[in-house]
Design a protein around this motif. Structure first.
Motif, PDB file in Angstrom:
ATOM      1  N   TYR A  88       0.835  -1.204   0.000  1.00 22.46           N
ATOM      2  CA  TYR A  88       0.000   0.000   0.000  1.00 22.46           C
ATOM      3  C   TYR A  88       0.873   1.258   0.000  1.00 22.46           C
ATOM      4  O   TYR A  88       0.652   2.170  -0.795  1.00 22.46           O
ATOM      5  N   LYS A  89       1.857   1.299   0.877  1.00 23.48           N
ATOM      6  CA  LYS A  89       2.722   2.484   0.965  1.00 23.48           C
ATOM      7  C   LYS A  89       3.530   2.680  -0.310  1.00 23.48           C
ATOM      8  O   LYS A  89       3.758   3.810  -0.732  1.00 23.48           O
ATOM      9  N   MET A  90       3.961   1.572  -0.930  1.00 20.38           N
ATOM     10  CA  MET A  90       4.822   1.661  -2.104  1.00 20.38           C
ATOM     11  C   MET A  90       4.036   2.018  -3.369  1.00 20.38           C
ATOM     12  O   MET A  90       4.508   2.805  -4.188  1.00 20.38           O
ATOM     13  N   VAL A  91       2.833   1.457  -3.542  1.00 17.54           N
ATOM     14  CA  VAL A  91       2.123   1.591  -4.812  1.00 17.54           C
ATOM     15  C   VAL A  91       0.791   2.328  -4.665  1.00 17.54           C
ATOM     16  O   VAL A  91       0.513   3.284  -5.372  1.00 17.54           O
ATOM     17  N   CYS A  92      -0.027   1.878  -3.737  1.00 22.06           N
ATOM     18  CA  CYS A  92      -1.424   2.316  -3.680  1.00 22.06           C
ATOM     19  C   CYS A  92      -1.614   3.705  -3.085  1.00 22.06           C
ATOM     20  O   CYS A  92      -2.571   4.402  -3.428  1.00 22.06           O
ATOM     21  N   SER A  93      -0.733   4.096  -2.170  1.00 24.99           N
ATOM     22  CA  SER A  93      -0.941   5.346  -1.431  1.00 24.99           C
ATOM     23  C   SER A  93      -0.936   6.576  -2.335  1.00 24.99           C
ATOM     24  O   SER A  93      -1.527   7.596  -1.986  1.00 24.99           O
ATOM     25  N   ALA A  94      -0.299   6.483  -3.494  1.00 22.74           N
ATOM     26  CA  ALA A  94      -0.245   7.634  -4.392  1.00 22.74           C
ATOM     27  C   ALA A  94      -1.643   8.127  -4.753  1.00 22.74           C
ATOM     28  O   ALA A  94      -1.883   9.328  -4.822  1.00 22.74           O
ATOM     29  N   CYS A  95      -2.560   7.220  -4.961  1.00 23.51           N
ATOM     30  CA  CYS A  95      -3.926   7.619  -5.328  1.00 23.51           C
ATOM     31  C   CYS A  95      -4.905   7.502  -4.153  1.00 23.51           C
ATOM     32  O   CYS A  95      -5.804   8.321  -4.016  1.00 23.51           O
ATOM     33  N   HIS A  96      -4.749   6.462  -3.337  1.00 25.33           N
ATOM     34  CA  HIS A  96      -5.728   6.213  -2.275  1.00 25.33           C
ATOM     35  C   HIS A  96      -5.541   7.118  -1.057  1.00 25.33           C
ATOM     36  O   HIS A  96      -6.432   7.197  -0.222  1.00 25.33           O
ATOM     37  N   ASP A  97      -4.432   7.794  -0.931  1.00 24.52           N
ATOM     38  CA  ASP A  97      -4.282   8.779   0.146  1.00 24.52           C
ATOM     39  C   ASP A  97      -4.972  10.098  -0.212  1.00 24.52           C
ATOM     40  O   ASP A  97      -5.500  10.785   0.657  1.00 24.52           O
ATOM     41  N   THR A  98      -4.956  10.423  -1.509  1.00 25.82           N
ATOM     42  CA  THR A  98      -5.502  11.711  -1.948  1.00 25.82           C
ATOM     43  C   THR A  98      -6.885  11.603  -2.573  1.00 25.82           C
ATOM     44  O   THR A  98      -7.561  12.613  -2.741  1.00 25.82           O
ATOM     45  N   GLY A  99      -7.269  10.385  -2.981  1.00 21.99           N
ATOM     46  CA  GLY A  99      -8.548  10.217  -3.672  1.00 21.99           C
ATOM     47  C   GLY A  99      -8.454  10.593  -5.142  1.00 21.99           C
ATOM     48  O   GLY A  99      -9.460  10.926  -5.775  1.00 21.99           O
ATOM     49  N   HIS A 126     -10.835  -6.398  -9.362  1.00 25.27           N
ATOM     50  CA  HIS A 126     -10.652  -5.038  -9.864  1.00 25.27           C
ATOM     51  C   HIS A 126      -9.212  -4.575  -9.648  1.00 25.27           C
ATOM     52  O   HIS A 126      -8.642  -3.895 -10.507  1.00 25.27           O
ATOM     53  N   ALA A 127      -8.629  -4.925  -8.519  1.00 23.47           N
ATOM     54  CA  ALA A 127      -7.252  -4.515  -8.238  1.00 23.47           C
ATOM     55  C   ALA A 127      -6.265  -5.227  -9.160  1.00 23.47           C
ATOM     56  O   ALA A 127      -5.289  -4.628  -9.617  1.00 23.47           O
ATOM     57  N   LEU A 128      -6.525  -6.501  -9.438  1.00 26.87           N
ATOM     58  CA  LEU A 128      -5.604  -7.268 -10.274  1.00 26.87           C
ATOM     59  C   LEU A 128      -5.714  -6.893 -11.751  1.00 26.87           C
ATOM     60  O   LEU A 128      -4.701  -6.803 -12.447  1.00 26.87           O
ATOM     61  N   LYS A 129      -6.919  -6.698 -12.240  1.00 26.20           N
ATOM     62  CA  LYS A 129      -7.130  -6.454 -13.669  1.00 26.20           C
ATOM     63  C   LYS A 129      -7.263  -4.983 -14.016  1.00 26.20           C
ATOM     64  O   LYS A 129      -7.242  -4.618 -15.179  1.00 26.20           O
ATOM     65  N   GLY A 130      -7.468  -4.142 -13.010  1.00 23.72           N
ATOM     66  CA  GLY A 130      -7.659  -2.723 -13.253  1.00 23.72           C
ATOM     67  C   GLY A 130      -9.137  -2.402 -13.334  1.00 23.72           C
ATOM     68  O   GLY A 130      -9.958  -3.240 -13.708  1.00 23.72           O
ATOM     69  N   ALA A 136      -3.999  -2.100 -13.858  1.00 28.39           N
ATOM     70  CA  ALA A 136      -3.862  -3.439 -13.277  1.00 28.39           C
ATOM     71  C   ALA A 136      -2.704  -3.447 -12.284  1.00 28.39           C
ATOM     72  O   ALA A 136      -1.647  -2.867 -12.535  1.00 28.39           O
ATOM     73  N   LYS A 137      -2.924  -4.069 -11.153  1.00 29.40           N
ATOM     74  CA  LYS A 137      -1.942  -4.177 -10.067  1.00 29.40           C
ATOM     75  C   LYS A 137      -1.420  -2.805  -9.636  1.00 29.40           C
ATOM     76  O   LYS A 137      -0.283  -2.673  -9.222  1.00 29.40           O
ATOM     77  N   GLY A 138      -2.241  -1.798  -9.756  1.00 31.40           N
ATOM     78  CA  GLY A 138      -1.869  -0.447  -9.353  1.00 31.40           C
ATOM     79  C   GLY A 138      -0.759   0.151 -10.198  1.00 31.40           C
ATOM     80  O   GLY A 138      -0.149   1.131  -9.817  1.00 31.40           O
ATOM     81  N   GLY A 139      -0.487  -0.458 -11.339  1.00 34.61           N
ATOM     82  CA  GLY A 139       0.562   0.045 -12.217  1.00 34.61           C
ATOM     83  C   GLY A 139       1.910  -0.607 -12.001  1.00 34.61           C
ATOM     84  O   GLY A 139       2.887  -0.232 -12.631  1.00 34.61           O
ATOM     85  N   ASN A 140       1.986  -1.603 -11.120  1.00 40.93           N
ATOM     86  CA  ASN A 140       3.251  -2.296 -10.867  1.00 40.93           C
ATOM     87  C   ASN A 140       3.095  -3.765 -11.245  1.00 40.93           C
ATOM     88  O   ASN A 140       2.679  -4.581 -10.426  1.00 40.93           O
TER      89      ASN A 140
END
Length: 178
Positions: A88-99, A126-130, A136-140
């Motif tokens: 989450y901190k490495m990939v997801c937080s970029a969008c999910h912290d700010t919305g 949804h997370a795996l396929k986008g 997909a996979k949050g871009g990683n």
């Protein structure tokens, strides 16, 4: 005769000019030497008896630059799966912290409620396929499916879900050599 006398005439014509020329002849080289010595000795030089020649100082100067901040991994070794919070901190937080782009914010139960209602499998899919703006996979693409599922569980549980973290399937044992 007067023409020959004019050819040997000097630039110094008065005693005052002679005194100035003699003083300049002494002072200019002395000033030049003083300035040169000042220029040469202005740098702080490390000399014998200093700490520059200790084994530690020498080792610090000649160690490879590539050793700074890098950890080498065995590419043929087993992959170490990361925890959901780390992903989450490495990939997801970029969008999910700010919305950003309509992503549900971390810990926002109102935004996560409709997604949680779809169920664990649908949210992970949804997370795996986008889905929508999320790649997909949050871009990683290097993330393992289990790592992505762990990150989804981490985010959904912060939003009010009670999802269980996925189990890691054991690798199939290699066949014995005959």
């Amino acid at each position: 005769m007067s023409d020959a006398h004019d050819e040997h005439e000097s630039a110094i014509k008065t005693p005052k000019q002679l005194i100035v020329a003699v003083l300049a002849g002494f002072l200019v080289p002395i000033i030049a030497i003083v300035l040169l010595v000042q220029y040469v000795t202005n740098d702080k030089k490390v000399g014998a008896g200093s700490t520059a020649q200790t084994p530690e100082a020498i080792a610090a100067r000649i160690h490879p630059v590539a050793d700074e901040g890098f950890t080498f991994k065995d590419a043929s070794g087993p992959k170490q799966l990361q925890a959901g919070e780390a992903v989450y901190k490495m990939v997801c937080s970029a969008c999910h912290d700010t919305g950003a782009a309509g992503a549900p914010k971390f810990g926002d139960a109102g935004a996560w409620g409709p997604r949680i209602a779809q169920g664990y499998d649908k949210v992970v899919e949804h997370a795996l396929k986008g889905f929508n703006a999320m790649p997909a996979k949050g871009g990683n693409p290097d993330l393992d499916d289990v790592e992505v599922a762990r990150a989804v569980v981490h985010m959904a549980n912060a939003g009010g879900a009670k999802f269980k973290e996925p189990e890691v399937k054991a690798a199939a044992p290699a066949e014995a050599a005959k």
